[in-house]
Design a protein around this motif. Structure first.
Motif, PDB file in Angstrom:
ATOM      1  N   LEU A  67      39.161 -15.314   8.252  1.00  0.00           N
ATOM      2  CA  LEU A  67      40.010 -14.394   7.497  1.00  0.00           C
ATOM      3  C   LEU A  67      39.544 -12.938   7.526  1.00  0.00           C
ATOM      4  N   PRO A  68      38.241 -12.618   7.357  1.00  0.00           N
ATOM      5  CA  PRO A  68      37.841 -11.202   7.420  1.00  0.00           C
ATOM      6  C   PRO A  68      38.195 -10.525   8.734  1.00  0.00           C
ATOM      7  N   ASN A  69      38.100 -11.271   9.841  1.00  0.00           N
ATOM      8  CA  ASN A  69      38.494 -10.704  11.131  1.00  0.00           C
ATOM      9  C   ASN A  69      39.998 -10.442  11.184  1.00  0.00           C
ATOM     10  N   VAL A  70      40.772 -11.350  10.592  1.00  0.00           N
ATOM     11  CA  VAL A  70      42.225 -11.157  10.558  1.00  0.00           C
ATOM     12  C   VAL A  70      42.579  -9.949   9.702  1.00  0.00           C
TER      13      VAL A  70
ATOM     14  N   PHE B  43      43.014  -8.572  -3.095  1.00  0.00           N
ATOM     15  CA  PHE B  43      44.442  -8.789  -3.320  1.00  0.00           C
ATOM     16  C   PHE B  43      44.983  -9.863  -2.382  1.00  0.00           C
ATOM     17  N   LEU B  44      44.572  -9.813  -1.114  1.00  0.00           N
ATOM     18  CA  LEU B  44      45.039 -10.814  -0.159  1.00  0.00           C
ATOM     19  C   LEU B  44      44.480 -12.194  -0.500  1.00  0.00           C
ATOM     20  N   PHE B  45      43.216 -12.254  -0.958  1.00  0.00           N
ATOM     21  CA  PHE B  45      42.648 -13.530  -1.371  1.00  0.00           C
ATOM     22  C   PHE B  45      43.481 -14.138  -2.503  1.00  0.00           C
ATOM     23  N   GLY B  46      43.773 -13.345  -3.532  1.00  0.00           N
ATOM     24  CA  GLY B  46      44.569 -13.832  -4.647  1.00  0.00           C
ATOM     25  C   GLY B  46      45.964 -14.246  -4.229  1.00  0.00           C
ATOM     26  N   LEU B  47      46.568 -13.471  -3.330  1.00  0.00           N
ATOM     27  CA  LEU B  47      47.915 -13.796  -2.852  1.00  0.00           C
ATOM     28  C   LEU B  47      47.923 -15.121  -2.098  1.00  0.00           C
ATOM     29  N   ILE B  48      46.909 -15.341  -1.264  1.00  0.00           N
ATOM     30  CA  ILE B  48      46.835 -16.584  -0.493  1.00  0.00           C
ATOM     31  C   ILE B  48      46.615 -17.776  -1.423  1.00  0.00           C
ATOM     32  N   ILE B  49      45.739 -17.618  -2.432  1.00  0.00           N
ATOM     33  CA  ILE B  49      45.514 -18.704  -3.390  1.00  0.00           C
ATOM     34  C   ILE B  49      46.810 -19.065  -4.102  1.00  0.00           C
TER      35      ILE B  49
ATOM     36  N   LEU C  55      38.828 -19.615  -2.983  1.00  0.00           N
ATOM     37  CA  LEU C  55      39.865 -19.600  -1.950  1.00  0.00           C
ATOM     38  C   LEU C  55      39.615 -20.698  -0.929  1.00  0.00           C
ATOM     39  N   MET C  56      38.344 -20.896  -0.585  1.00  0.00           N
ATOM     40  CA  MET C  56      37.995 -21.875   0.430  1.00  0.00           C
ATOM     41  C   MET C  56      38.406 -23.291   0.038  1.00  0.00           C
ATOM     42  N   VAL C  57      38.101 -23.699  -1.196  1.00  0.00           N
ATOM     43  CA  VAL C  57      38.391 -25.078  -1.578  1.00  0.00           C
ATOM     44  C   VAL C  57      39.880 -25.285  -1.837  1.00  0.00           C
ATOM     45  N   ILE C  58      40.566 -24.264  -2.330  1.00  0.00           N
ATOM     46  CA  ILE C  58      41.998 -24.412  -2.589  1.00  0.00           C
ATOM     47  C   ILE C  58      42.783 -24.441  -1.275  1.00  0.00           C
ATOM     48  N   VAL C  59      42.455 -23.536  -0.371  1.00  0.00           N
ATOM     49  CA  VAL C  59      43.161 -23.484   0.914  1.00  0.00           C
ATOM     50  C   VAL C  59      42.808 -24.694   1.765  1.00  0.00           C
ATOM     51  N   GLY C  60      41.536 -25.115   1.725  1.00  0.00           N
ATOM     52  CA  GLY C  60      41.142 -26.266   2.532  1.00  0.00           C
ATOM     53  C   GLY C  60      41.790 -27.554   2.056  1.00  0.00           C
ATOM     54  N   GLY C  61      41.851 -27.751   0.762  1.00  0.00           N
ATOM     55  CA  GLY C  61      42.430 -28.979   0.216  1.00  0.00           C
ATOM     56  C   GLY C  61      41.528 -29.564  -0.848  1.00  0.00           C
ATOM     57  N   LEU C  62      41.944 -29.486  -2.112  1.00  0.00           N
ATOM     58  CA  LEU C  62      41.119 -29.944  -3.218  1.00  0.00           C
ATOM     59  C   LEU C  62      40.894 -31.452  -3.172  1.00  0.00           C
ATOM     60  N   GLY C  63      39.670 -31.855  -3.490  1.00  0.00           N
ATOM     61  CA  GLY C  63      39.368 -33.270  -3.621  1.00  0.00           C
ATOM     62  C   GLY C  63      38.977 -33.978  -2.341  1.00  0.00           C
TER      63      GLY C  63
ATOM     64  N   GLU D 268      27.122 -16.619  13.877  1.00  0.00           N
ATOM     65  CA  GLU D 268      28.401 -16.796  13.184  1.00  0.00           C
ATOM     66  C   GLU D 268      28.651 -18.259  12.845  1.00  0.00           C
ATOM     67  N   LEU D 269      28.273 -19.144  13.756  1.00  0.00           N
ATOM     68  CA  LEU D 269      28.447 -20.574  13.506  1.00  0.00           C
ATOM     69  C   LEU D 269      27.526 -21.051  12.389  1.00  0.00           C
ATOM     70  N   SER D 270      26.334 -20.467  12.305  1.00  0.00           N
ATOM     71  CA  SER D 270      25.415 -20.810  11.217  1.00  0.00           C
ATOM     72  C   SER D 270      25.988 -20.379   9.870  1.00  0.00           C
ATOM     73  N   ILE D 271      26.581 -19.189   9.819  1.00  0.00           N
ATOM     74  CA  ILE D 271      27.228 -18.740   8.576  1.00  0.00           C
ATOM     75  C   ILE D 271      28.372 -19.676   8.202  1.00  0.00           C
ATOM     76  N   PHE D 272      29.117 -20.119   9.198  1.00  0.00           N
ATOM     77  CA  PHE D 272      30.196 -21.075   8.957  1.00  0.00           C
ATOM     78  C   PHE D 272      29.654 -22.368   8.341  1.00  0.00           C
ATOM     79  N   LEU D 273      28.527 -22.867   8.844  1.00  0.00           N
ATOM     80  CA  LEU D 273      27.924 -24.089   8.294  1.00  0.00           C
ATOM     81  C   LEU D 273      27.455 -23.878   6.854  1.00  0.00           C
ATOM     82  N   VAL D 274      26.903 -22.698   6.573  1.00  0.00           N
ATOM     83  CA  VAL D 274      26.459 -22.408   5.213  1.00  0.00           C
ATOM     84  C   VAL D 274      27.646 -22.386   4.259  1.00  0.00           C
ATOM     85  N   TYR D 275      28.759 -21.847   4.704  1.00  0.00           N
ATOM     86  CA  TYR D 275      29.946 -21.839   3.852  1.00  0.00           C
ATOM     87  C   TYR D 275      30.499 -23.254   3.651  1.00  0.00           C
ATOM     88  N   ILE D 276      30.348 -24.108   4.647  1.00  0.00           N
ATOM     89  CA  ILE D 276      30.720 -25.510   4.443  1.00  0.00           C
ATOM     90  C   ILE D 276      29.904 -26.100   3.311  1.00  0.00           C
ATOM     91  N   LEU D 277      28.600 -25.816   3.308  1.00  0.00           N
ATOM     92  CA  LEU D 277      27.711 -26.339   2.273  1.00  0.00           C
ATOM     93  C   LEU D 277      28.076 -25.783   0.893  1.00  0.00           C
TER      94      LEU D 277
END
Length: 358
Positions: free
Chosen positions: A282-285, A306-312, A259-267, A46-55
């Motif tokens: 989020l998928p676990n939630v 729908f939840l992704f769009g709502l959060i964005i 969703l990741m870049v907008i929620v995390g903080g652009l720029g 799971e931590l490896s997947i998290f690192l890949v998503y960071i990339l």
């Protein structure tokens, strides 16, 4: 509130400007290094997947956060990197050569897309990138002799100098090294002349053009670098998925990256890391949320999108600076309490007056 007193010119080029930031980053790196000693194989995966998503988020952040080009199709580059890397490995190409080749192929296709959309903005650019991800997903599904089509493609194992990286901790350390190197590279790119041109294009194309910046070339280069980093993430993700299917790199995955870049903080690079934490949890939630919602809603198709769009939409309206912006406000509150002023972070317009001529 901490005040920085600079005593040398070298301090002007430091990535970490204050002691607290250096301590936090050092602790994060230390925890990442000792994680295999504390976690089992499942949590390391799971931590490896998290690192890949960071990339992957870092790649999209370079395009959307640094250059201001919105992309709804970055999952296509994730898929291109994953499939190209798997096909190269299947043809006998060594791992250390296959991975950069897959990233290069994704970058070249990204540059081609950037050249095609170099004069598009806003809604038209979003539609063009959305059409691109649909095109790539369809091409992968129909190119059965190479990609396996909708039957899928088995991913060959990681083999470096004759040694197969079978254990979860071995794969984790390899992915961690790639992610740290790319973060360091993007941090240096951002303050280089190329990175400053990208930021100038994001803030005001009219002002950047008046200063001699080649807008089209800068945007094409941003697409190339962004797609290459995302393709690199796709190549690493392939080994974590073990089996590839075109549906895994469609519009929902593109929406997750945006969703990741907008929620995390652009720029910001930190925003890509915060966003990766968010989309990993989020998928676990959502899974827990399905258990408490009425069956008619919990079992409805498209609930996750729908939840992704709502959060964005919620973050764009109420917190445009994302989780990183919220963290900056909390940190300033703690540093300046009881002298904190609510007007410190009054929202201002992000465009220059020259943009009104568009």
């Amino acid at each position: 509130m901490q005040v920085l007193f600079k005593t040398s010119y070298d301090q002007d080029i430091d990535h970490l400007v204050d002691r607290g930031e250096r301590i936090r980053v050092s602790l994060a790196v230390l925890l990442a290094l000792v994680a295999p000693l504390l976690l089992g194989s499942y949590f390391l995966g799971e931590l490896s997947i998290f690192l890949v998503y960071i990339l992957a988020g870092l790649g999209l952040m370079l395009l959307t956060g640094f250059t201001g080009q919105v992309s709804f199709g970055h999952a296509a580059f994730l898929g291109i990197g994953a499939y190209a890397h798997s096909v190269f490995l299947g043809q006998g190409v060594p791992f250390l050569l296959s991975l950069p080749l897959a990233a290069l192929l994704a970058g070249v296709l990204g540059a081609a897309l950037g050249r095609a959309v170099s004069r598009m903005h806003g809604f038209y650019l979003a539609i063009a990138t959305l059409a691109f991800v649909i095109l790539i997903e369809t091409a992968i599904g129909e190119w059965t002799p190479v990609t396996g089509g909708h039957m899928g493609l088995q991913v060959p194992p990681m083999v470096i100098f004759g040694h197969e990286l079978y254990e979860a901790w071995e794969q984790y350390y390899l992915i961690l090294a790639v992610v740290v190197f790319c973060i360091w590279g993007v941090a240096n790119l951002r303050r280089s002349p190329t990175g400053r041109r990208m930021i100038a294009v994001r803030d005001s194309e009219t002002s950047a053009r008046s200063l001699g910046v080649d807008i089209a070339r800068t945007r094409i280069l941003a697409f190339f670098l962004s797609a290459a980093i995302t393709g690199l993430a796709g190549g690493l993700m392939a080994h974590l998925l073990f089996f590839l299917a075109p549906e895994a790199f469609g519009i929902p995955e593109s929406l997750k990256l945006l969703l990741m870049v907008i929620v995390g903080g652009l720029g910001t690079i930190t925003g890509a890391i915060f966003g990766a934490v968010f989309v990993t949890v989020l998928p676990n939630v959502i899974g827990l949320l399905r258990e408490v919602l009425p069956p008619a809603i919990a079992e409805a198709a498209g609930l996750e999108q729908f939840l992704f769009g709502l959060i964005i939409a919620a973050f764009i309206v109420f917190e445009p600076e994302g989780l990183y912006g919220r963290w900056r406000k909390l940190r300033l509150f703690l540093e300046t309490y009881p002298y904190y002023k609510r007007a410190t972070f009054v929202r201002q317009k992000r465009y220059l007056k020259t943009e009104r001529f568009r």
